[in-house]
Design a protein around this motif. Structure first.
Motif, PDB file in Angstrom:
ATOM      1  N   UNK A  93      26.678  15.371  -5.628  1.00  0.00           N
ATOM      2  CA  UNK A  93      26.701  15.755  -7.044  1.00  0.00           C
ATOM      3  C   UNK A  93      25.516  15.169  -7.796  1.00  0.00           C
ATOM      4  N   UNK A  94      25.152  13.943  -7.473  1.00  0.00           N
ATOM      5  CA  UNK A  94      24.017  13.296  -8.135  1.00  0.00           C
ATOM      6  C   UNK A  94      22.720  14.020  -7.776  1.00  0.00           C
ATOM      7  N   UNK A 147      23.942  13.450 -14.001  1.00  0.00           N
ATOM      8  CA  UNK A 147      24.536  12.829 -12.812  1.00  0.00           C
ATOM      9  C   UNK A 147      25.724  11.953 -13.208  1.00  0.00           C
ATOM     10  N   UNK A 148      25.559  11.199 -14.290  1.00  0.00           N
ATOM     11  CA  UNK A 148      26.667  10.377 -14.790  1.00  0.00           C
ATOM     12  C   UNK A 148      27.827  11.267 -15.194  1.00  0.00           C
ATOM     13  N   UNK A 149      27.529  12.340 -15.888  1.00  0.00           N
ATOM     14  CA  UNK A 149      28.571  13.286 -16.297  1.00  0.00           C
ATOM     15  C   UNK A 149      29.283  13.855 -15.073  1.00  0.00           C
ATOM     16  N   UNK A 150      28.545  14.157 -14.033  1.00  0.00           N
ATOM     17  CA  UNK A 150      29.137  14.716 -12.814  1.00  0.00           C
ATOM     18  C   UNK A 150      30.137  13.746 -12.180  1.00  0.00           C
ATOM     19  N   UNK A 185      34.064  14.769 -11.735  1.00  0.00           N
ATOM     20  CA  UNK A 185      34.751  14.757 -10.443  1.00  0.00           C
ATOM     21  C   UNK A 185      36.172  14.226 -10.573  1.00  0.00           C
ATOM     22  N   UNK A 186      36.345  13.285 -11.460  1.00  0.00           N
ATOM     23  CA  UNK A 186      37.647  12.639 -11.631  1.00  0.00           C
ATOM     24  C   UNK A 186      38.708  13.613 -12.137  1.00  0.00           C
ATOM     25  N   UNK A 187      38.314  14.547 -12.979  1.00  0.00           N
ATOM     26  CA  UNK A 187      39.320  15.427 -13.587  1.00  0.00           C
ATOM     27  C   UNK A 187      39.347  16.841 -13.013  1.00  0.00           C
TER      28      UNK A 187
END
Length: 191
Positions: free
Chosen positions: A73-74, A83-86, A90-92
């Protein structure tokens, strides 16, 4: 003469990982493991050791699996901020293909005060996530897309704490809009 394994070790370890992830360590019985993994109890002991040893291996497999997904994803992200948003997304957005939440966070909640080996693994994995966030923040600050008014290490601690909370919250709510709102507010600190 040694018998060859009648099962694929990686496949049955993945099954054990998913079971532990879904139920936790304490709730997962040896009977559950044998049935889910589809192996004889003796073969399980011979291959993985006792339940605790199997759990430690399952945690390692989880970390490798999720780590590979995060890395992909990064790499797909156009910039560090995305990348931070990704990582947060991923968590939700993965609950339909795996158990809700994070096996490492689940383990922290369930075993950290009771099992020093599990606590050490959890702390190691947490440190790696926080370090990854710090690296991405520093890259974003160097590129001018993330504000430099806050220290990268402190920002990574804050984001890691928020990410951990989000990993717990996804187990208690199906309200995706609420979770999205939390991500938006959390990541606003990067502006």
């Amino acid at each position: 003469m040694a018998r060859s394994k009648e099962f694929d070790v990686d496949t049955v370890l993945l099954k054990a990982m998913r079971l532990f992830w879904s139920q936790g360590y304490e709730k997962t019985s040896m009977k559950d493991l044998v049935e889910t993994m589809g192996v004889h109890k003796r073969s399980m002991y011979d291959t993985f050791g006792d339940k605790h040893a199997l759990f430690m291996q399952a945690m390692e497999r989880y970390h490798e699996t999720v780590g590979a997904t995060v890395k992909a994803r990064i790499q797909d992200a156009a910039c560090p901020k995305q990348a931070i948003r990704a990582i947060f997304d991923m968590t939700i957005h993965a609950g339909d293909v795996r158990p809700e939440g994070c096996m490492i966070v689940n383990t922290a909640c369930e075993l950290s005060l009771l099992d020093p080996e599990a606590a050490a693994k959890v702390n190691n994995y947490f440190a790696k996530t926080e370090e990854l966030l710090r690296e991405l923040i520093e890259q974003g600050q160097a590129a001018g897309e993330i504000s430099k008014k806050r220290d990268a290490a402190q920002l990574s601690q804050y984001l890691f704490n928020a990410l951990t909370g989000l990993r717990v919250l996804v187990k208690t709510t199906k309200d995706k809009q609420k979770l999205e709102n939390i991500i938006e507010m959390t990541l606003a600190v990067l502006n």
